[in-house]
Design a protein around this motif. Sequence first.
Motif, PDB file in Angstrom:
ATOM      1  N   GLU A   8     -17.130 -29.538  77.417  1.00 22.07           N
ATOM      2  CA  GLU A   8     -16.993 -30.853  76.793  1.00 22.07           C
ATOM      3  C   GLU A   8     -18.295 -31.288  76.119  1.00 22.07           C
ATOM      4  N   ALA A   9     -19.421 -31.076  76.802  1.00 24.96           N
ATOM      5  CA  ALA A   9     -20.719 -31.484  76.259  1.00 24.96           C
ATOM      6  C   ALA A   9     -21.071 -30.685  75.010  1.00 24.96           C
ATOM      7  N   THR A  10     -20.838 -29.389  75.043  1.00 28.72           N
ATOM      8  CA  THR A  10     -21.169 -28.580  73.868  1.00 28.72           C
ATOM      9  C   THR A  10     -20.217 -28.889  72.710  1.00 28.72           C
ATOM     10  N   ALA A  11     -18.949 -29.101  72.998  1.00 28.96           N
ATOM     11  CA  ALA A  11     -17.976 -29.396  71.946  1.00 28.96           C
ATOM     12  C   ALA A  11     -18.266 -30.739  71.272  1.00 28.96           C
ATOM     13  N   ALA A  12     -18.797 -31.688  72.019  1.00 29.59           N
ATOM     14  CA  ALA A  12     -19.097 -33.002  71.450  1.00 29.59           C
ATOM     15  C   ALA A  12     -20.187 -32.907  70.389  1.00 29.59           C
ATOM     16  N   GLY A  13     -21.105 -31.967  70.576  1.00 31.43           N
ATOM     17  CA  GLY A  13     -22.145 -31.726  69.576  1.00 31.43           C
ATOM     18  C   GLY A  13     -23.256 -32.753  69.609  1.00 31.43           C
TER      19      GLY A  13
ATOM     20  N   ALA B 156     -27.868 -26.666  69.467  1.00 31.40           N
ATOM     21  CA  ALA B 156     -26.751 -27.577  69.740  1.00 31.40           C
ATOM     22  C   ALA B 156     -25.584 -27.316  68.789  1.00 31.40           C
ATOM     23  N   ALA B 157     -25.881 -27.077  67.519  1.00 30.50           N
ATOM     24  CA  ALA B 157     -24.817 -26.802  66.539  1.00 30.50           C
ATOM     25  C   ALA B 157     -24.119 -25.478  66.834  1.00 30.50           C
TER      26      ALA B 157
ATOM     27  N   GLN C   4     -21.807 -26.047  69.779  1.00 27.78           N
ATOM     28  CA  GLN C   4     -20.614 -26.794  69.378  1.00 27.78           C
ATOM     29  C   GLN C   4     -19.632 -25.888  68.644  1.00 27.78           C
ATOM     30  N   ALA C   5     -20.132 -25.080  67.731  1.00 28.16           N
ATOM     31  CA  ALA C   5     -19.252 -24.186  66.973  1.00 28.16           C
ATOM     32  C   ALA C   5     -18.528 -23.220  67.910  1.00 28.16           C
ATOM     33  N   ARG C   6     -19.245 -22.659  68.882  1.00 30.22           N
ATOM     34  CA  ARG C   6     -18.604 -21.711  69.796  1.00 30.22           C
ATOM     35  C   ARG C   6     -17.580 -22.410  70.678  1.00 30.22           C
ATOM     36  N   SER C   7     -17.916 -23.591  71.183  1.00 31.28           N
ATOM     37  CA  SER C   7     -16.962 -24.316  72.025  1.00 31.28           C
ATOM     38  C   SER C   7     -15.674 -24.617  71.275  1.00 31.28           C
ATOM     39  N   LEU C   8     -15.813 -25.097  70.061  1.00 26.20           N
ATOM     40  CA  LEU C   8     -14.616 -25.437  69.281  1.00 26.20           C
ATOM     41  C   LEU C   8     -13.820 -24.194  68.898  1.00 26.20           C
ATOM     42  N   ARG C   9     -14.526 -23.092  68.673  1.00 24.97           N
ATOM     43  CA  ARG C   9     -13.873 -21.838  68.259  1.00 24.97           C
ATOM     44  C   ARG C   9     -13.211 -21.117  69.440  1.00 24.97           C
ATOM     45  N   GLU C  10     -13.837 -21.131  70.616  1.00 18.98           N
ATOM     46  CA  GLU C  10     -13.367 -20.291  71.714  1.00 18.98           C
ATOM     47  C   GLU C  10     -12.937 -21.019  72.978  1.00 18.98           C
TER      48      GLU C  10
END
Length: 152
Positions: free
Chosen positions: A20-25, A97-98, A101-107
Motif C-alpha cells: 500500500e505504501a509503495t503503491a501510494a507513491g 520511490a517512483a 510505485q511502478a512495481r507495486s502497481l504493475r505486480e
Amino acid sequence: CSPFSRTCPSPGFWGREIYEATAAGGALVVHNKVPGIAAHFLPAACDHSREIGTQFGGEVAFFDPGLVEDGAVAQGSELVEIIECFLRDEPRRRSVAAAAQARSLREHSARVRMQKMLAAVQEAQDLRELERRGVIALDQAQREKEHADNRR
C-alpha cells in the motif's frame, strides 16, 4: 509490521502495508530485511557501492532489524544511516520511490493478484475437464498439487 511494534506475528513477516505504501507513491519506503521480501522489491541502497547484491536504482531500502532493540534505534545504526543518506539525496530518494510505485502497481495490485488467482483456478479446471474427457491422465501427485494450490 514494524520493528517498533510488538504485534508482529514473527520476525519473518511483512504485511500488506508495504504494498500500500509503495503503491501510494511519493515516499521512500524503508523496511526491515525479511527473508523472501527481495523477491517482491529490489533492495535500494543510498550508497550503491556499500552493499553487495543491491540493484542500482532499487525500490525499497532495507535495514537489519537486529539493530533495533525495544523500539530504540541506536545512533550510527544502519537504519539511521539509511534515513540520513536518503534525506541528503532527494533525486535518488524520489527515483527509488517512483520505481517502487511502478512495481507495486504493475505486480502487486489487488487486480493483478486476482487475475493470477483466477488464471490458476481456470488452469486447474481446464486440466480436470481434459482428464474427465480422457484427453489426459493426471497422476495422483498432480491432483494433490492442484488441491494444495486451490487451498491457498
